[in-house]
Design a protein around this motif. Sequence first.
Motif, mmCIF file in Angstrom:
data_model
loop_
_atom_site.group_PDB
_atom_site.id
_atom_site.type_symbol
_atom_site.label_atom_id
_atom_site.label_comp_id
_atom_site.label_asym_id
_atom_site.label_seq_id
_atom_site.Cartn_x
_atom_site.Cartn_y
_atom_site.Cartn_z
ATOM 1 N N SER A 51 -12.033 -0.525 -1.687
ATOM 2 C CA SER A 51 -11.521 -0.215 -3.024
ATOM 3 C C SER A 51 -10.562 0.970 -2.986
ATOM 4 O O SER A 51 -9.539 0.963 -3.677
ATOM 5 C CB SER A 51 -12.666 0.035 -4.004
ATOM 6 O OG SER A 51 -13.413 1.158 -3.614
ATOM 7 N N GLY A 83 -7.269 -0.334 -1.815
ATOM 8 C CA GLY A 83 -6.540 -1.021 -2.885
ATOM 9 C C GLY A 83 -5.923 -0.047 -3.870
ATOM 10 O O GLY A 83 -4.786 -0.222 -4.317
ATOM 11 N N ILE A 89 -5.448 -9.222 -5.362
ATOM 12 C CA ILE A 89 -6.380 -8.696 -4.355
ATOM 13 C C ILE A 89 -7.760 -8.471 -4.969
ATOM 14 O O ILE A 89 -8.786 -8.820 -4.372
ATOM 15 C CB ILE A 89 -5.822 -7.395 -3.727
ATOM 16 C CG1 ILE A 89 -4.603 -7.713 -2.870
ATOM 17 C CG2 ILE A 89 -6.888 -6.688 -2.903
ATOM 18 C CD1 ILE A 89 -3.826 -6.492 -2.427
ATOM 19 N N GLY A 90 -7.796 -7.899 -6.170
ATOM 20 C CA GLY A 90 -9.078 -7.650 -6.828
ATOM 21 C C GLY A 90 -9.849 -8.928 -7.099
ATOM 22 O O GLY A 90 -11.039 -9.034 -6.786
ATOM 23 N N PHE A 91 -9.164 -9.924 -7.675
ATOM 24 C CA PHE A 91 -9.854 -11.183 -7.966
ATOM 25 C C PHE A 91 -10.235 -11.922 -6.683
ATOM 26 O O PHE A 91 -11.257 -12.602 -6.644
ATOM 27 C CB PHE A 91 -9.008 -12.064 -8.886
ATOM 28 C CG PHE A 91 -8.974 -11.566 -10.307
ATOM 29 C CD1 PHE A 91 -10.148 -11.341 -11.009
ATOM 30 C CD2 PHE A 91 -7.778 -11.312 -10.935
ATOM 31 C CE1 PHE A 91 -10.136 -10.874 -12.310
ATOM 32 C CE2 PHE A 91 -7.747 -10.849 -12.244
ATOM 33 C CZ PHE A 91 -8.922 -10.630 -12.934
ATOM 34 N N LEU A 110 -11.161 -10.472 -3.887
ATOM 35 C CA LEU A 110 -12.369 -9.812 -3.393
ATOM 36 C C LEU A 110 -13.595 -10.224 -4.209
ATOM 37 O O LEU A 110 -14.680 -10.443 -3.651
ATOM 38 C CB LEU A 110 -12.206 -8.296 -3.412
ATOM 39 C CG LEU A 110 -11.316 -7.709 -2.323
ATOM 40 C CD1 LEU A 110 -11.025 -6.239 -2.596
ATOM 41 C CD2 LEU A 110 -11.960 -7.877 -0.968
ATOM 42 N N ILE A 111 -13.433 -10.333 -5.518
ATOM 43 C CA ILE A 111 -14.552 -10.772 -6.362
ATOM 44 C C ILE A 111 -14.958 -12.197 -5.991
ATOM 45 O O ILE A 111 -16.149 -12.499 -5.829
ATOM 46 C CB ILE A 111 -14.176 -10.672 -7.857
ATOM 47 C CG1 ILE A 111 -13.967 -9.211 -8.249
ATOM 48 C CG2 ILE A 111 -15.254 -11.313 -8.726
ATOM 49 C CD1 ILE A 111 -13.320 -9.028 -9.603
ATOM 50 N N SER A 150 -17.484 -7.572 -4.179
ATOM 51 C CA SER A 150 -17.231 -7.753 -5.607
ATOM 52 C C SER A 150 -16.994 -6.416 -6.299
ATOM 53 O O SER A 150 -16.124 -6.308 -7.167
ATOM 54 C CB SER A 150 -18.385 -8.488 -6.270
ATOM 55 O OG SER A 150 -18.477 -9.795 -5.766
ATOM 56 N N GLY A 187 -13.524 -5.296 -5.524
ATOM 57 C CA GLY A 187 -12.572 -6.073 -6.312
ATOM 58 C C GLY A 187 -12.534 -5.642 -7.763
ATOM 59 O O GLY A 187 -11.458 -5.545 -8.367
ATOM 60 N N VAL A 226 -9.320 -4.215 -9.864
ATOM 61 C CA VAL A 226 -8.870 -4.828 -11.118
ATOM 62 C C VAL A 226 -8.806 -3.777 -12.219
ATOM 63 O O VAL A 226 -7.827 -3.717 -12.986
ATOM 64 C CB VAL A 226 -9.769 -6.021 -11.511
ATOM 65 C CG1 VAL A 226 -9.486 -6.487 -12.924
ATOM 66 C CG2 VAL A 226 -9.587 -7.159 -10.532
#
Length: 171
Positions: free
Chosen positions: A43, A46, A71-73, A75-76, A102, A105, A109
């Motif tokens: 994180s 990111g 990238i966030g979604f 990772l989730i 998660s 991510g 986000v």
Amino acid sequence: AEPAVPAATEQQPVPPPPARPPRDMEQALASRWFVWIGGVAISIGGLLFIKYAYDNGLISPSLQIVLGLIIGFALIASGEWLRRKAFSVPVQPTSYVPAALSAAGLAIVFAAIYAADALYQLIAPAPAFFGLALTGLGALALSRRQGPLIAALGLLGSYVTPAMIPSQEPS
């Protein structure tokens, strides 16, 4: 001829399951804390991507936000995929990797939506507020599957959302 009566069968008592060996500090560190340290590192990576790209003007602001959201979604989604895959294996120790991915991510986000409003003014405060609130609620929904630390992240994000987005009428 009399019908044969089956002899009473004695049921053998079921032996108790073997006692679990006590967990030592090394096992606790290896199984839990290093995974969460890795999630925090992802994180932070990111978040630093967004900051570095902002400071050096490497790519356009809108592309930075879009890449941060992707990238966030991703990772989730990979955290949820790993969680589902872990349930398909018959004997799987408790894994903290899905929740760590998660959580990383979700943090990315949150940062991307906040940066879209606060750094670049790409979106108005109202959509940013609703995006952050939906991310927090999504984290709370995801926590039902992935555990209490995702819930804590969702609650934290939900509580700080009103303070992060300025408003002319803060009611």
